[in-house]
Design an enzyme around this catalytic site. Structure first.
Site, PDB file in Angstrom:
ATOM      1  N   HIS A   1      -3.771 -56.976  10.138  1.00  0.00           N
ATOM      2  CA  HIS A   1      -2.194 -57.398  10.559  1.00  0.00           C
ATOM      3  C   HIS A   1      -1.800 -56.213  10.567  1.00  0.00           C
ATOM      4  CE1 HIS A   1      -2.362 -62.553   9.212  1.00  0.00           C
ATOM      5  NE2 HIS A   1      -3.204 -61.726  10.386  1.00  0.00           N
TER       6      HIS A   1
ATOM      7  N   GLY B   1      -7.437 -64.188  -2.818  1.00  0.00           N
ATOM      8  CA  GLY B   1      -6.140 -63.865  -2.995  1.00  0.00           C
ATOM      9  C   GLY B   1      -5.625 -64.598  -1.351  1.00  0.00           C
TER      10      GLY B   1
ATOM     11  N   CYS C   1      15.166 -43.224  22.557  1.00  0.00           N
ATOM     12  CA  CYS C   1      15.768 -43.582  23.265  1.00  0.00           C
ATOM     13  C   CYS C   1      16.855 -44.929  22.740  1.00  0.00           C
ATOM     14  CB  CYS C   1      14.604 -44.649  24.387  1.00  0.00           C
ATOM     15  SG  CYS C   1      14.060 -45.563  23.439  1.00  0.00           S
TER      16      CYS C   1
ATOM     17  N   CYS D   1      14.944 -45.782  17.859  1.00  0.00           N
ATOM     18  CA  CYS D   1      14.443 -44.799  18.774  1.00  0.00           C
ATOM     19  C   CYS D   1      14.878 -43.474  18.672  1.00  0.00           C
ATOM     20  CB  CYS D   1      13.903 -45.260  19.816  1.00  0.00           C
ATOM     21  SG  CYS D   1      12.853 -44.074  20.218  1.00  0.00           S
TER      22      CYS D   1
ATOM     23  N   ASN E   1      -2.595 -57.701   4.556  1.00  0.00           N
ATOM     24  CA  ASN E   1      -2.004 -57.647   3.227  1.00  0.00           C
ATOM     25  C   ASN E   1      -1.772 -55.754   5.236  1.00  0.00           C
ATOM     26  OD1 ASN E   1      -2.591 -59.802   2.016  1.00  0.00           O
ATOM     27  ND2 ASN E   1      -3.284 -58.267   0.477  1.00  0.00           N
ATOM     28  N   ILE E   2      -0.601 -56.217   4.744  1.00  0.00           N
ATOM     29  CA  ILE E   2      -0.014 -54.816   4.911  1.00  0.00           C
ATOM     30  C   ILE E   2       0.909 -53.724   4.448  1.00  0.00           C
ATOM     31  CG2 ILE E   2       0.677 -56.664   7.060  1.00  0.00           C
ATOM     32  CD1 ILE E   2       4.073 -55.918   6.050  1.00  0.00           C
TER      33      ILE E   2
ATOM     34  N   SER F   1      -5.003 -67.764   0.463  1.00  0.00           N
ATOM     35  CA  SER F   1      -4.802 -69.571   1.034  1.00  0.00           C
ATOM     36  C   SER F   1      -5.249 -69.998   2.395  1.00  0.00           C
ATOM     37  CB  SER F   1      -3.610 -69.944   1.275  1.00  0.00           C
ATOM     38  OG  SER F   1      -2.843 -69.645   2.772  1.00  0.00           O
TER      39      SER F   1
HETATM   40  N1  APR Z   1      -4.954 -63.867  -7.712  1.00  0.00           N
HETATM   41  C1  APR Z   1      -5.016 -64.819  -7.586  1.00  0.00           C
HETATM   42  N2  APR Z   1      -4.708 -65.739  -6.488  1.00  0.00           N
HETATM   43  C2  APR Z   1      -3.731 -65.076  -6.362  1.00  0.00           C
HETATM   44  C3  APR Z   1      -2.538 -64.731  -7.452  1.00  0.00           C
HETATM   45  C4  APR Z   1      -4.018 -63.493  -8.215  1.00  0.00           C
HETATM   46  N3  APR Z   1      -3.042 -62.648  -8.829  1.00  0.00           N
HETATM   47  N4  APR Z   1      -1.238 -64.447  -6.493  1.00  0.00           N
HETATM   48  C5  APR Z   1      -1.356 -65.458  -5.555  1.00  0.00           C
HETATM   49  N5  APR Z   1      -2.628 -66.357  -5.824  1.00  0.00           N
HETATM   50  C6  APR Z   1      -2.898 -66.742  -4.356  1.00  0.00           C
HETATM   51  C7  APR Z   1      -1.915 -67.578  -3.754  1.00  0.00           C
HETATM   52  O1  APR Z   1      -2.226 -68.798  -4.976  1.00  0.00           O
HETATM   53  C8  APR Z   1      -2.792 -68.504  -2.786  1.00  0.00           C
HETATM   54  O2  APR Z   1      -3.948 -69.471  -2.099  1.00  0.00           O
HETATM   55  O3  APR Z   1      -3.033 -66.270  -3.432  1.00  0.00           O
HETATM   56  C9  APR Z   1      -3.023 -67.004  -2.814  1.00  0.00           C
HETATM   57  C10 APR Z   1      -2.321 -66.393  -1.267  1.00  0.00           C
HETATM   58  O4  APR Z   1      -2.210 -67.233  -0.129  1.00  0.00           O
HETATM   59  P1  APR Z   1      -0.959 -66.868   0.939  1.00  0.00           P
HETATM   60  O5  APR Z   1       0.552 -66.771   0.280  1.00  0.00           O
HETATM   61  O6  APR Z   1      -1.184 -67.700   2.251  1.00  0.00           O
HETATM   62  O7  APR Z   1      -1.257 -65.358   1.658  1.00  0.00           O
HETATM   63  P2  APR Z   1      -2.263 -65.121   3.023  1.00  0.00           P
HETATM   64  O8  APR Z   1      -2.855 -65.831   3.349  1.00  0.00           O
HETATM   65  O9  APR Z   1      -2.468 -63.562   2.676  1.00  0.00           O
HETATM   66  O10 APR Z   1      -0.903 -65.391   3.789  1.00  0.00           O
HETATM   67  C11 APR Z   1      -1.812 -65.264   5.104  1.00  0.00           C
HETATM   68  O11 APR Z   1       0.308 -65.756   6.629  1.00  0.00           O
HETATM   69  O12 APR Z   1       2.216 -65.204   6.444  1.00  0.00           O
HETATM   70  C12 APR Z   1       1.411 -64.797   6.947  1.00  0.00           C
HETATM   71  O13 APR Z   1       1.202 -62.410   7.619  1.00  0.00           O
HETATM   72  C13 APR Z   1       1.404 -63.091   6.368  1.00  0.00           C
HETATM   73  O14 APR Z   1      -0.657 -62.013   6.168  1.00  0.00           O
HETATM   74  C14 APR Z   1      -0.013 -63.098   5.681  1.00  0.00           C
HETATM   75  C15 APR Z   1      -0.907 -64.673   6.488  1.00  0.00           C
END
Ligand code: APR
Length: 246
Positions: A120, A189, A152, A149, A103-104, A191
């Site tokens: 990231h 949290g 520049c 900037c 997360n950013i 995927s």
């Molecule tokens: N509690 C638990 N899980 C949650 C919640 C919550 N409150 N809300 C959402 N989720 C789950 C979703 O169901 C999903 O499975 O968190 C997961 C988030 O997955 P992504 O949306 O794919 O996010 P992430 O895994 O961080 O993505 C990785 O992809 O697009 C790039 O740079 C971006 O850092 C990001 C990277």
């Protein structure tokens, strides 16, 4: 919420040290920041290659900044939620060694987590790719919608890893080392679909560590998890802290 599963995770954290946490966008949705791949995620509305890739930025920086200006509006309103606070509490108790985050949004640091590895990047600064000037968030916000900037005139780039960009070496190296040394990698949290971060659980497992997952919905590593809690991080993580306190 399964009380048994919460207790199992609490016991696993207590017995499998050091515990390293890997978080994704799901830990911040309860702070009002949408994730990416759930049904209501950002990539259901935007094409990441058009708004979050280095190729899009080089082709049309204004279009990328239109997306990031909207994201910044949400991120600046966000506050740490009970999930972030629970992880900071576990670190204070010596039960979490570090948080590796995709997360950013800087919410882990704002919640009190000290050892946070932002693989990231973050919204804290933006940089000029032409002359190297680094600009803090407040100055970037003041120059929206297309921050230039002041040295520049080139369009600044947010210091976040876009698709097509390498991850910052020091942070990636540290994340891999932490995963390899972890007795437990606790994924919250995410995927686990975006590499190389999605391979961190493999590093832990290959080195003999265990895996635990707190996530709404499935991940590819679910079969490898010693404990898996399907639900809200903002509810489950405080419950785990409470179970460790009783
Ligand atoms: N509690 C638990 N899980 C949650 C919640 C919550 N409150 N809300 C959402 N989720 C789950 C979703 O169901 C999903 O499975 O968190 C997961 C988030 O997955 P992504 O949306 O794919 O996010 P992430 O895994 O961080 O993505 C990785 O992809 O697009 C790039 O740079 C971006 O850092 C990001 C990277």
């Amino acid at each position: 919420m399964s009380v048994d599963a919460v207790r199992s995770l609490a016991e696993l954290i207590g017995s499998s040290q050091p515990c390293v946490v890997l978080t994704g966008a799901g830990v911040s949705t309860e702070s009002g920041i949408p994730d990416f791949r759930s049904a209501t995620g950002i990539w259901a509305e935007y094409d990441p290659m058009e708004v979050a890739s280095i190729w899009a930025f080089e082709r049309d920086p204004e279009q990328v900044w239109e997306f990031y200006a909207r994201r910044l509006g949400v991120l600046l309103e966000a506050e740490p939620n009970p999930g972030h606070l629970a992880l900071a509490e576990l670190e204070r108790r010596g039960l979490v060694a570090a948080v590796v985050t995709q997360n950013i949004d800087t919410l882990h640091a704002r919640a009190g987590s000290v050892d946070v590895v932002e693989v990231h990047g973050s919204i804290r600064t933006s940089s000029c790719r032409a002359c190297g000037l680094r600009v803090p968030l407040a100055d970037v916000v003041a120059r929206l919608p297309v921050p230039a900037c002041e040295a520049c005139g080139a369009v600044l780039k947010p210091d976040v890893v876009m698709f097509g960009e390498p991850m910052p070496e020091p942070e990636l190296d540290r994340a891999v080392a932490l995963a390899r040394e972890a007795g437990l990698l606790l994924v919250v949290g995410s995927s686990l679909e975006v590499h190389p971060v999605a391979a961190l659980p493999e590093e832990t497992l290959a080195a003999g560590g265990k895996l635990a997952i707190v996530n709404r919905g499935p991940t590819p590593y679910d079969p490898d998890a010693a404990v898996r809690l399907d639900g809200s991080a903002g509810e489950l993580l405080p419950a785990v802290v409470a179970a460790l306190s009783s």
